[in-house]
Scaffold this motif. Structure first.
Motif, mmCIF file in Angstrom:
data_model
loop_
_atom_site.group_PDB
_atom_site.id
_atom_site.type_symbol
_atom_site.label_atom_id
_atom_site.label_comp_id
_atom_site.label_asym_id
_atom_site.label_seq_id
_atom_site.Cartn_x
_atom_site.Cartn_y
_atom_site.Cartn_z
ATOM 1 N N LYS A 1 9.717 51.783 -39.123
ATOM 2 C CA LYS A 1 9.731 53.229 -39.337
ATOM 3 C C LYS A 1 9.747 53.569 -40.813
ATOM 4 N N TRP A 2 10.514 52.779 -41.589
ATOM 5 C CA TRP A 2 10.629 53.061 -43.010
ATOM 6 C C TRP A 2 9.547 52.361 -43.854
ATOM 7 N N SER B 1 12.449 48.057 -35.157
ATOM 8 C CA SER B 1 11.885 49.399 -35.033
ATOM 9 C C SER B 1 12.247 50.253 -36.233
ATOM 10 N N THR B 2 13.496 50.148 -36.683
ATOM 11 C CA THR B 2 13.945 50.928 -37.837
ATOM 12 C C THR B 2 13.225 50.478 -39.100
ATOM 13 N N THR B 3 13.027 49.158 -39.245
ATOM 14 C CA THR B 3 12.333 48.620 -40.412
ATOM 15 C C THR B 3 10.895 49.126 -40.482
ATOM 16 N N ARG C 1 23.642 46.903 -33.685
ATOM 17 C CA ARG C 1 22.278 47.206 -33.230
ATOM 18 C C ARG C 1 21.591 45.930 -32.742
ATOM 19 N N LYS D 1 18.288 43.430 -31.990
ATOM 20 C CA LYS D 1 17.209 42.960 -32.859
ATOM 21 C C LYS D 1 16.004 43.884 -32.784
ATOM 22 N N ARG D 2 15.704 44.383 -31.569
ATOM 23 C CA ARG D 2 14.561 45.279 -31.388
ATOM 24 C C ARG D 2 14.775 46.584 -32.157
ATOM 25 N N GLN D 3 16.036 47.095 -32.132
ATOM 26 C CA GLN D 3 16.342 48.328 -32.857
ATOM 27 C C GLN D 3 16.189 48.134 -34.354
ATOM 28 N N LEU D 4 16.597 46.951 -34.850
ATOM 29 C CA LEU D 4 16.464 46.675 -36.276
ATOM 30 C C LEU D 4 14.998 46.623 -36.698
#
Length: 214
Positions: free
Chosen positions: A196-197, A192-194, A185, A187-190
């Motif tokens: 989100k949670w 975004s996921t962080t 993944r 860095k941007r996806q990581l």
């Protein structure tokens, strides 16, 4: 003729190849000697599946092959009431089998041809694909089939109840068969996921702090 002699004659003829058919079989090329040892004259034992005549000594190893390979019958003692068996014997012959066998055998086995088959064991001679195909072709001709097989049917593969489980367990075993690695993944996806949670947790915590403050 008395009834008893008539009954005896009828019983006797039941257990031997009919005279007219036997005359035809005897006259086939090569049938004057045993198909395997080549030394015994006037053989009176038959391998119906190959349409050949063999001597008493060679009939024993033929029986040892099993009936799926060689069905052995005595010309003089066994019943010959099946028309397909008689037809196979009349359409076969010792020379006919040998001509086919040596024509289609490997070059290694052809080296034994000039030795009257003495160097070829009966199992090696008949338990192979060439002999099995000849057997199928002779059977088809004896039964009057219009299509004569030119190759052996594919072998039957027996499925095991545990085949699927074993297959799934071994699916990724062995060199070069590892499961694919998960995609990396960005860095941007990581981030975004962080978010989100983590965001819901921050909101709930903030609401709780405000409630306490008030």
């Amino acid at each position: 003729m008395s009834p008893s002699s008539s009954s005896s004659s009828s019983s006797s003829s039941k257990y031997q190849m009919p005279a007219a058919d036997w005359k035809i079989v005897q006259a086939l090329p090569g049938n004057n000697v045993c198909c395997d040892c080549g030394t015994a004259d006037h053989p009176e034992w038959a391998s119906v599946t190959f349409g050949i005549l063999v001597c008493l000594s060679c009939s024993g190893p033929h029986r040892g092959l099993g009936t799926h390979l060689s069905v052995v019958r005595s010309v003089t003692m066994d019943s010959w009431t099946t028309s397909n068996q008689l037809m196979a014997m009349k359409m076969g012959g010792n020379d006919a089998f040998h001509d086919y066998y040596w024509k289609h055998q490997t070059s290694h086995n052809k080296n034994n041809k000039n030795n009257n088959n003495k160097k070829v064991s009966i199992r090696d001679k008949y338990d192979n694909d060439v002999a099995r195909l000849y057997q199928l072709q002779l059977k088809a001709r004896a039964e009057g089939l219009s299509v004569i097989p030119t190759e052996l049917p594919p072998p039957v593969v027996r499925r095991n109840d545990n085949d699927d489980d074993a297959s799934s367990k071994n699916k990724y075993q062995g060199f070069g068969s590892s499961p694919p690695a998960p995609p990396k993944r960005s860095k941007r996806q990581l981030i975004s996921t962080t978010i989100k949670w983590v965001a819901p947790v921050v909101v709930v915590a903030g609401a709780w702090v405000l409630s306490k403050a008030s």
